[in-house]
Design an enzyme around this catalytic site. Sequence first.
Site, PDB file in Angstrom:
ATOM      1  N   HIS A  41     -51.838  16.395  -7.127  1.00 27.38           N
ATOM      2  CA  HIS A  41     -51.329  15.433  -8.111  1.00 27.38           C
ATOM      3  C   HIS A  41     -49.950  15.892  -8.604  1.00 27.38           C
ATOM      4  CE1 HIS A  41     -50.942  12.928 -11.641  1.00 27.38           C
ATOM      5  NE2 HIS A  41     -51.884  12.163 -11.125  1.00 27.38           N
TER       6      HIS A  41
ATOM      7  N   GLY B  21     -47.928   6.661 -15.825  1.00 29.41           N
ATOM      8  CA  GLY B  21     -47.971   6.687 -17.281  1.00 29.41           C
ATOM      9  C   GLY B  21     -46.746   6.072 -17.941  1.00 29.41           C
TER      10      GLY B  21
ATOM     11  N   ASN C 263     -58.833   8.801 -12.826  1.00 27.57           N
ATOM     12  CA  ASN C 263     -58.412  10.174 -13.117  1.00 27.57           C
ATOM     13  C   ASN C 263     -58.231  10.269 -14.632  1.00 27.57           C
ATOM     14  OD1 ASN C 263     -57.163  12.611 -13.420  1.00 27.57           O
ATOM     15  ND2 ASN C 263     -55.305  12.094 -12.267  1.00 27.57           N
ATOM     16  N   TRP C 264     -59.205  10.896 -15.263  1.00 22.58           N
ATOM     17  CA  TRP C 264     -59.178  10.932 -16.733  1.00 22.58           C
ATOM     18  C   TRP C 264     -58.175  11.947 -17.280  1.00 22.58           C
ATOM     19  CZ3 TRP C 264     -65.141  10.827 -18.249  1.00 22.58           C
ATOM     20  CH2 TRP C 264     -65.695   9.628 -17.768  1.00 22.58           C
ATOM     21  N   LYS C 265     -57.652  12.770 -16.377  1.00 21.83           N
ATOM     22  CA  LYS C 265     -56.675  13.805 -16.790  1.00 21.83           C
ATOM     23  C   LYS C 265     -57.259  14.618 -17.943  1.00 21.83           C
ATOM     24  CE  LYS C 265     -53.063  10.936 -14.896  1.00 21.83           C
ATOM     25  NZ  LYS C 265     -51.666  10.503 -14.913  1.00 21.83           N
TER      26      LYS C 265
ATOM     27  N   GLY D 256     -55.065   6.148 -13.990  1.00 26.03           N
ATOM     28  CA  GLY D 256     -55.034   7.048 -15.136  1.00 26.03           C
ATOM     29  C   GLY D 256     -55.408   6.291 -16.402  1.00 26.03           C
ATOM     30  N   GLY D 257     -54.396   5.854 -17.147  1.00 27.02           N
ATOM     31  CA  GLY D 257     -54.603   5.225 -18.449  1.00 27.02           C
ATOM     32  C   GLY D 257     -55.683   4.150 -18.477  1.00 27.02           C
TER      33      GLY D 257
ATOM     34  N   SER E 123     -49.555   3.343 -13.207  1.00 23.55           N
ATOM     35  CA  SER E 123     -49.612   2.180 -14.113  1.00 23.55           C
ATOM     36  C   SER E 123     -50.341   0.988 -13.504  1.00 23.55           C
ATOM     37  CB  SER E 123     -48.206   1.774 -14.572  1.00 23.55           C
ATOM     38  OG  SER E 123     -47.609   2.847 -15.270  1.00 23.55           O
TER      39      SER E 123
ATOM     40  N   GLU F 295     -48.668  15.914 -11.403  1.00 24.34           N
ATOM     41  CA  GLU F 295     -48.673  16.723 -12.631  1.00 24.34           C
ATOM     42  C   GLU F 295     -48.959  18.185 -12.309  1.00 24.34           C
ATOM     43  OE1 GLU F 295     -51.398  14.165 -14.701  1.00 24.34           O
ATOM     44  OE2 GLU F 295     -49.828  12.641 -14.763  1.00 24.34           O
TER      45      GLU F 295
ATOM     46  N   GLU G 229     -48.693   7.963  -5.197  1.00 26.75           N
ATOM     47  CA  GLU G 229     -48.390   7.799  -6.615  1.00 26.75           C
ATOM     48  C   GLU G 229     -46.914   8.086  -6.860  1.00 26.75           C
ATOM     49  OE1 GLU G 229     -52.319   8.368  -8.999  1.00 26.75           O
ATOM     50  OE2 GLU G 229     -51.244  10.252  -8.946  1.00 26.75           O
TER      51      GLU G 229
HETATM   52  P1  13P Z   1     -51.470   5.990 -14.886  1.00 25.43           P
HETATM   53  O1  13P Z   1     -52.427   4.967 -14.335  1.00 25.43           O
HETATM   54  O2  13P Z   1     -51.752   6.360 -16.310  1.00 25.43           O
HETATM   55  O3  13P Z   1     -50.038   5.614 -14.637  1.00 25.43           O
HETATM   56  O4  13P Z   1     -51.728   7.348 -14.044  1.00 25.43           O
HETATM   57  C1  13P Z   1     -51.764   7.303 -12.679  1.00 25.43           C
HETATM   58  C2  13P Z   1     -52.209   8.628 -12.176  1.00 25.43           C
HETATM   59  O5  13P Z   1     -51.517   9.609 -12.282  1.00 25.43           O
HETATM   60  C3  13P Z   1     -53.541   8.697 -11.554  1.00 25.43           C
HETATM   61  O6  13P Z   1     -53.733   9.922 -10.930  1.00 25.43           O
END
Ligand code: 13P
Length: 255
Positions: A96, A174, A10-12, A235-236, A214, A98, A168
Site C-alpha cells: 500500500h 483520501g 481497508n479500514w486503515k 478506504g473512507g 476515493s 501508505e 491506487e
Molecule cells: P480512500 O477510499 O479513502 O481514498 O482510500 C483508498 C485506499 O487507500 C484503499 O486502500
Amino acid sequence: MSRKYFIAGNWKMNKTPEEGKKLASEIASVVSKDAAVDVVVCPSFIALDRVSQAIEGSAVKLGAQNFYPKTNGAYTGESSPEMLREVFAKYVILGHSERREYFGESDSFVNEKVRFSLENLLNPILCIGETLEEREANETLEVVKRQLLGGLEGVDTDGLSNVVVAYEPVWAIGTGKTATPEMAQEVHGSIRSLLTEKYGEAAAEKVRILYGGSMKPSNAPELLAQTDIDGGLIGGASLDSKSFCELIDAARTAS
Ligand code: 13P
C-alpha cells in the site's frame, strides 16, 4: 472472461475492536451468504480476532493490512502469517502506498512479502500506483510496471492465481479526487497487458484488478463498468456499513 467482482474495505488505522465488531456484524448481516461478489474487510491487527468472530458463518472474508515476512522470532511490533491464519485471515494488503511512503517499503521488500504470503497460504492484495508528480511527469505506466513486475518477481502462474492487484493512484487516496473511469481503465488495461506478457492470456484474464482511491457509491457504477476494473479497495467509504454495502450492491449490479 467473467471475473467475480471483489470489494475490499481497508479500514486503515480506524475502528477499535468493539467498533470493528459492530461494523463487521452490520456488513455480515447484509452480505449473508451472497456469493455474487467477493467481500473482504481488513481491520487493524488488534481488531482482527473480534471481526473474525463477527463475520463467522457469513460470506464476508477477513484480510489483514500487513505482516512481517518471517515465521516467528524477535521482530518487535510485527505479526506473522501464522498468527493471521489462526484468526482466519485469508487476504493481506501488501505494498500500500501508505506503507511505501511512511514505512519506507521498497519494491523488493514488497516482493519478499508477496512471495512469503503465497508460501504461507495468504492471498496478497498487491497495491501499486503513481504519485501526482509521477502522473504529471507522464511516468504513470512506467511506475505501475515497475511496482507490478517488481512485486511479482519470482511468482509463477500458480502463485498469480491467488494474487489480487489493486491500482491506487496515490493522488486519489483520501483526497476526494477519483481517477476518471477512462483514466483508470487505461492503467488497468496496461496492467492486464503486462500480466499477459508475463503469464499468458489465460492466467492474466483471471486476475482481479481493483481500483482504489476515493471510490464511493456515487462513482462506483461507472468505474466498475470498465472492462478491466474488477472491484474496489475502499478506504473512507468502507468505514460506514451503509456506503460499503452500497458499493457491494454496485458490484452485484455490474456483474
Ligand atoms: P480512500 O477510499 O479513502 O481514498 O482510500 C483508498 C485506499 O487507500 C484503499 O486502500
